[in-house]
Design a protein around this motif. Structure first.
Motif, PDB file in Angstrom:
ATOM      1  N   LEU A   1       2.537  -6.604  16.062  1.00 57.75           N
ATOM      2  CA  LEU A   1       2.024  -5.889  14.895  1.00 57.75           C
ATOM      3  C   LEU A   1       1.767  -6.813  13.705  1.00 57.75           C
TER       4      LEU A   1
ATOM      5  N   ARG B   1      -4.099  -1.723   8.333  1.00 59.50           N
ATOM      6  CA  ARG B   1      -2.788  -1.413   8.933  1.00 59.50           C
ATOM      7  C   ARG B   1      -2.831  -1.674  10.434  1.00 59.50           C
TER       8      ARG B   1
ATOM      9  N   THR C   1      -1.810  -0.251  13.182  1.00 59.69           N
ATOM     10  CA  THR C   1      -1.354   0.929  13.898  1.00 59.69           C
ATOM     11  C   THR C   1      -1.497   0.705  15.397  1.00 59.69           C
ATOM     12  N   LEU C   2      -0.803   1.496  16.183  1.00 62.28           N
ATOM     13  CA  LEU C   2      -0.694   1.246  17.622  1.00 62.28           C
ATOM     14  C   LEU C   2      -2.020   1.400  18.360  1.00 62.28           C
TER      15      LEU C   2
ATOM     16  N   TYR D   1       3.030   6.501   9.233  1.00 67.87           N
ATOM     17  CA  TYR D   1       4.205   5.834   8.680  1.00 67.87           C
ATOM     18  C   TYR D   1       3.799   4.860   7.576  1.00 67.87           C
TER      19      TYR D   1
ATOM     20  N   ALA E   1      11.025   2.597  13.003  1.00 69.59           N
ATOM     21  CA  ALA E   1       9.907   2.330  13.917  1.00 69.59           C
ATOM     22  C   ALA E   1      10.136   1.087  14.777  1.00 69.59           C
ATOM     23  N   ARG E   2      10.615  -0.001  14.164  1.00 67.69           N
ATOM     24  CA  ARG E   2      10.750  -1.248  14.916  1.00 67.69           C
ATOM     25  C   ARG E   2      11.869  -1.143  15.956  1.00 67.69           C
TER      26      ARG E   2
ATOM     27  N   ASN F   1       4.202   1.692   7.163  1.00 72.26           N
ATOM     28  CA  ASN F   1       4.000   0.298   7.577  1.00 72.26           C
ATOM     29  C   ASN F   1       5.279  -0.535   7.642  1.00 72.26           C
TER      30      ASN F   1
ATOM     31  N   PHE G   1       5.481   4.872  18.911  1.00 71.17           N
ATOM     32  CA  PHE G   1       6.144   3.587  19.089  1.00 71.17           C
ATOM     33  C   PHE G   1       6.872   3.472  20.420  1.00 71.17           C
TER      34      PHE G   1
ATOM     35  N   PHE H   1       8.240  -2.247   9.031  1.00 76.17           N
ATOM     36  CA  PHE H   1       8.578  -2.620  10.401  1.00 76.17           C
ATOM     37  C   PHE H   1       9.787  -3.553  10.341  1.00 76.17           C
TER      38      PHE H   1
ATOM     39  N   SER I   1       2.697   6.000  14.127  1.00 77.88           N
ATOM     40  CA  SER I   1       2.152   4.841  13.409  1.00 77.88           C
ATOM     41  C   SER I   1       0.976   5.234  12.525  1.00 77.88           C
TER      42      SER I   1
END
Length: 736
Positions: free
Chosen positions: A335, A420, A422-423, A299, A720-721, A301, A224, A303, A296
């Motif tokens: 996201l 999901r 994810t990044l 995790y 994460a966020r 999810n 992240f 956020f 990501s």
């Protein structure tokens, strides 16, 4: 706490002559003339930990000097002692012995050093027992040289030295033994690094000398922090490279069977470079994701924005909730954050709401913002509802194919339908669209400032999984973003400061203020209720006590989940396994085909004391490896964690369940966390932080940290966020 000191006595003697400034020549003349010089010194180390960790922190030296041309038993009341002091030659350090004395009213200064370096043959004994010495007229070694010679330490003198070691302020024999062991481990480890590794050990670093700037920015890590900064800097037109230790995973390669690539090994990354890295420390285990996309990938999810209270203390004044709000919104759009649609709540989510209402906490129930794509038409009532065929494919704004969620429960181990966000499906491909280069299986080992120009050299090992070997390499860049995750970032910086000495001016606050973020999971068993925690997104909702309502502790409760894979494994084990009766008993908790359907994994985070300390230590036996250690006092965080657990119990009982608190907590007070924070905290200066509010490391322009390590305190919810929002803000301040 008083710093431990250490003392010992040492005697060295050898041929010495006046009228020369060359040690070898002075020894030869002294032998011819029969003149010798001997020193009998008391070595004092006032702070053992600082002496070991800071090569510039000297010990003291006092004693007497025997040199017949000047006198016998000449008192030297001041002096300096150093072990392994760096020199201009990166392959050589000095052991320094210096004494100041007077003779006939004149000031003299005896300056000696042992040259610790690996030459041909096995020269450890000669190097560590040979003192090249010069005698200066004046108060220090800047004065004119009036004599020189070579002193040595004999076997008997070495035995006397060892016997004389003492720890004057040790609190008992165990503390003394521990301090002596620590000093011995340090000494032996340094010698091992110098004399054994170059001959027999693998060369960790590319030997090529090269100051070429290969990139404008190198980003270490792709979670992240790394993915966000790489994306935004590439958008600014900067030449960006992302170095990621893990693989670039594709849905077809996700681990599923027992023989698949599940584990990452810090000790043997060439052999084990799989999905997840779990490290064990005293009373704490930490789980980390490995791969392009970082945390990501594993995790849940969630956020969610941190709450305002989290910014009330511990942060630089520039960082507030209002400061981060536009960045929170920006990351949410990237996201595609959504909540579980009301027509498809899984049973565990319904249980959460039911528990909140039964306990009078209805207003505290919250649906979670999830980085998941949902199909409004999905229904649990369909035949084979959780089959992948029900996922609706689409192309996302970044040109990649994804699908909608089929509630299969495999979030943490890789969503095979790519529901999901994810990044590796948003920030990273957008970065690549703007020219960024992603290099997976690149394990960074060391950071070094470039000589003569602004920038940094990054030494790494390229992991070759097929040949199971590591290939050393390096790249240089004008700017460097360190985003290797909280544990990876702290360890790398600690190694660069305390092991390699390439970043010696890093703040003393490095490693301080580590937090587990209060994570805890309490399973509860139900006799008459179907929970099916393997169905639905891995987490969906929370009951919020972050206002301190319960026992003045801040925490929130979440519905946990298990990958569907665990259900399948239990099914297989209950049918055919040496311990099949055990798994059959677990399966028999309900009448359905899902052996976990009667289990509710109550989860959550709490605001812990955020007072852990990460340090680098060495093993006490060859090969004397450096390792990351965590000092974490459970007593300071026990109240917050226990409040969370007791709420788990209350919610379980109100809905007919029986909470089963793991013995790992009840007996050992051990925890596991996927959300470590801190250690490189933001601060107002080098005395209270490692980085400033812009993420730039104090004392090292162009070096930034952009991951959970910079968060100075527990958030009490999924971080994460907040990490992504801070990374967005850091990128805003970095210009080409």
């Amino acid at each position: 706490m008083t710093a431990l000191s250490l003392t010992f006595k040492e005697t060295m003697s050898g041929y010495f002559a006046l009228g020369t400034g060359d040690a070898a020549e002075g020894a030869q003349r002294g032998k011819q003339n029969g003149t010798t010089l001997a020193i009998h010194v008391d070595v004092g180390i006032d702070d053992l930990d600082r002496f070991i960790n800071d090569p510039e922190h000297p010990g003291s030296l006092t004693g007497t000097i025997d040199f017949p041309p000047l006198g016998m038993g000449i008192e030297a009341l001041t002096g300096v002692f150093n072990l392994f002091k760096p020199t201009n030659n990166p392959d050589m350090t000095y052991m320094v012995y210096e004494l100041a004395f007077q003779h006939l009213g004149e000031d003299y200064y005896l300056a000696g050093h042992k040259e610790i370096r690996d030459d041909s043959g096995f020269d450890l004994w000669s190097d560590t027992t040979t003192l090249y010495t010069t005698l200066h007229q004046g108060k220090d070694k800047s004065g004119p040289v009036v004599g020189a010679g070579i002193l040595t330490l004999g076997i008997k003198q070495l035995a006397d030295l060892i016997a004389s070691i003492d720890v004057p302020n040790a609190d008992g024999p165990l503390a003394k033994a521990s301090a002596v062991e620590k000093f011995g481990r340090f000494f032996a480890g340094k010698l091992w690094d110098t004399y054994v590794i170059p001959k027999f050990g693998r060369q960790h670093f590319d030997k090529e000398t090269d100051d070429t700037l290969h990139y404008d920015v190198i980003v270490i890590g792709s979670g992240f922090g790394g993915a966000v900064t790489a994306c935004r800097l590439a958008e600014k037109g900067m030449k960006v490279c992302i170095l990621e230790r893990g693989r670039r995973w594709d849905a077809k390669d996700y681990p599923r069977g027992p023989g698949d690539a599940w584990w990452w090994s810090h000790e043997e990354p060439a052999k084990c470079n799989g999905w997840i890295d779990i490290r064990f420390y005293k009373h704490m285990a930490v789980a980390q994701g490995c791969g392009v996309g970082g945390g990501s990938l594993i995790y849940a999810n969630i956020f969610v924005e941190a709450e305002r209270f989290a910014f009330e203390s511990g942060w630089p004044p520039e960082i507030t909730y209002e400061t981060l709000k536009p960045y929170y919104e920006k990351t949410g759009k990237m996201l595609n954050v959504q909540e579980v649609p009301d027509n498809q709540w899984p049973p565990k989510m319904k249980l959460m709401k039911d528990a909140a209402e039964r306990c009078g906490y209805r207003a505290r129930f919250r649906k979670m913002p999830l980085a998941v794509n949902f199909d409004p038409e999905f229904s649990y009532d369909r035949p084979d509802a959780f089959d992948d065929k029900h996922s609706k494919p689409f192309v996302n704004p970044f040109g990649l194919e994804q699908g909608t969620c089929v509630h299969c429960g495999n979030c943490d181990i890789g969503c095979q339908v790519k529901a999901r966000n994810t990044l590796d499906l948003n920030y990273i491909p957008l970065a690549e669209k703007h020219g960024a280069v992603v290099k997976p299986l690149h394990l960074v080992r060391r950071i070094t400032p470039l000589h003569g120009k602004t920038g940094y050299r990054v030494d790494f090992d390229v992991i070759d999984p097929d040949a199971q070997r590591l290939i050393p390499g390096h790249l240089n860049a004008k700017k460097l973003i360190l985003a290797a995750g909280t544990m990876g970032t702290n360890e790398l910086l600690l190694r660069c400061r305390d092991q390699y000495g390439t970043l010696p001016d890093l703040s003393d606050m490095l490693g301080v203020g580590w937090s587990s973020n209060g994570d805890f999971l309490t399973p509860a068993l139900y006799k008459d209720r179907q929970i099916s925690p393997t169905r639905g997104p891995i987490m969906t909702s929370a009951i919020d006590f972050l206002d301190g309502f319960f026992r003045k502790q801040r925490f929130w409760v979440q519905d946990g989940g298990f990958p569907n894979l665990i259900k399948d494994a239990l099914q297989d084990l209950s049918n055919d396994h040496d311990f099949g009766h055990f798994f059959s008993a677990l399966k028999s908790l309900n009448q359905g085909s899902d052996p976990l359907s009667a289990v509710m994994p109550w989860f959550g985070q709490a605001v812990d004391a955020s007072d852990g300390v990460l340090k680098l230590s060495r093993s006490w036996i060859p090969p004397f490896r450096h390792k990351l250690e965590l000092e974490w006092n459970v007593k300071n965080s026990e109240g917050a964690v226990q409040a969370l657990i007791d709420m788990h119990k209350t919610l379980s009982e109100s809905t007919g369940g029986e909470a089963v608190v793991p013995p790992s907590w009840e007996v050992l007070k051990d925890l596991i966390t996927p959300h470590p924070l801190g250690g490189c905290r933001m601060g107002t200066g080098i005395k209270d932080g490692v980085v400033d509010h812009k993420g730039e490391v104090f004392g090292y322009p162009g070096l930034y940290v952009a991951d959970g390590a910079i968060i100075p305190r527990a958030l009490g919810l999924n971080p994460a966020r907040t990490i992504a929002a801070l990374a967005e803000r850091i990128a805003d301040f970095i210009e080409p």
